[in-house]
Enzyme design. Structure first.
Site, PDB file in Angstrom:
ATOM      1  N   ARG A  31       0.732  -1.239   0.122  1.00 13.76           N
ATOM      2  CA  ARG A  31       0.121  -0.061   0.002  1.00 13.76           C
ATOM      3  C   ARG A  31       0.804   1.229   0.078  1.00 13.76           C
ATOM      4  O   ARG A  31       0.685   2.142  -0.685  1.00 13.76           O
ATOM      5  CB  ARG A  31      -1.011   0.052   0.986  1.00 13.76           C
ATOM      6  CG  ARG A  31      -2.023  -1.010   1.195  1.00 13.76           C
ATOM      7  CD  ARG A  31      -2.809  -1.149   2.307  1.00 13.76           C
ATOM      8  NE  ARG A  31      -3.734  -2.142   2.165  1.00 13.76           N
ATOM      9  CZ  ARG A  31      -4.423  -2.753   3.341  1.00 13.76           C
ATOM     10  NH1 ARG A  31      -4.089  -2.290   4.702  1.00 13.76           N
ATOM     11  NH2 ARG A  31      -5.086  -3.852   3.133  1.00 13.76           N
ATOM     12  N   TYR A  97      16.604  -6.179   7.717  1.00 18.26           N
ATOM     13  CA  TYR A  97      16.541  -6.224   6.127  1.00 18.26           C
ATOM     14  C   TYR A  97      15.415  -5.155   5.621  1.00 18.26           C
ATOM     15  O   TYR A  97      15.982  -4.531   4.617  1.00 18.26           O
ATOM     16  CB  TYR A  97      15.890  -7.774   5.746  1.00 18.26           C
ATOM     17  CG  TYR A  97      16.241  -8.160   4.307  1.00 18.26           C
ATOM     18  CD1 TYR A  97      16.975  -7.242   3.469  1.00 18.26           C
ATOM     19  CD2 TYR A  97      16.122  -9.348   3.809  1.00 18.26           C
ATOM     20  CE1 TYR A  97      17.129  -7.845   2.221  1.00 18.26           C
ATOM     21  CE2 TYR A  97      16.369  -9.801   2.606  1.00 18.26           C
ATOM     22  CZ  TYR A  97      16.995  -8.961   1.682  1.00 18.26           C
ATOM     23  OH  TYR A  97      17.159  -9.364   0.480  1.00 18.26           O
ATOM     24  N   ARG A 104      20.588  -7.390   7.495  1.00 22.73           N
ATOM     25  CA  ARG A 104      19.965  -8.909   7.842  1.00 22.73           C
ATOM     26  C   ARG A 104      21.129  -9.756   7.998  1.00 22.73           C
ATOM     27  O   ARG A 104      20.864 -10.813   8.738  1.00 22.73           O
ATOM     28  CB  ARG A 104      19.429  -9.306   6.403  1.00 22.73           C
ATOM     29  CG  ARG A 104      20.185  -9.586   5.339  1.00 22.73           C
ATOM     30  CD  ARG A 104      19.389 -10.163   4.029  1.00 22.73           C
ATOM     31  NE  ARG A 104      20.245 -10.929   3.298  1.00 22.73           N
ATOM     32  CZ  ARG A 104      21.356 -10.505   2.352  1.00 22.73           C
ATOM     33  NH1 ARG A 104      21.731  -9.202   2.684  1.00 22.73           N
ATOM     34  NH2 ARG A 104      21.767 -11.283   1.615  1.00 22.73           N
TER      35      ARG A 104
END
Length: 152
Positions: A31, A97, A104
């Site tokens: 979104r 990440y 990460r």
């Protein structure tokens, strides 16, 4: 019986909730960055969230499998603690990440070590189970030719 698996069940449910959280983060990122399904490409910020969720989902079946095998055949408490450490590391992996691909790495290496520990505990527990089964079969009063079938 339930006491022997309650911790494993609790860690499993926490893991499922964590996976749901990761999936929701992808929805929110879609979104925010206007990336409609089934597209998986978009701004780097979206792609990192998407890959973090996908990577965590890819390892989840392995994690759950060895969590339960280690918990049932080795020791439930030790497996549950390892499971909590793994889930925490995967959360840190996801958050790292999300910010940068390099973020990460530390949590990824830690979670991999915990996963290997769970695999080792699973193997040790199964070996212990089968070796004690082997000694049980060896004590049974069965013909010696049949005993050869059960020798490991």
């Amino acid at each position: 019986m339930l006491d022997q698996i309650a911790l494993l069940a609790a860690v499993t449910v926490l893991g499922v909730l964590e996976q749901a959280y990761f999936a929701l983060q992808v929805i929110y990122a879609r979104r925010k960055y206007n990336v409609s399904p089934p597209d998986t490409a978009g701004p780097p910020e979206f792609e990192r969230v998407f890959r973090a969720q996908a990577n965590c989902s890819e390892y989840f079946p392995i994690f759950v499998s060895v969590l339960w095998v280690a918990g049932i055949f080795f020791q439930q408490g030790v497996a549950a603690v390892c499971g909590l450490l793994y889930l925490y590391a995967r959360y840190q992996y996801f958050q790292g990440y999300r910010l940068s691909a390099r973020g990460r790495l530390g949590p990824m290496y830690f979670s991999a070590k915990v996963l290997w520990i769970l695999i080792g505990l699973s193997v040790a527990g199964l070996l212990g189970h089968f070796l004690s089964l082997n000694s049980f079969v060896g004590r049974m009063a069965i013909p010696s030719k049949l005993q050869l079938l059960f020798r490991w």
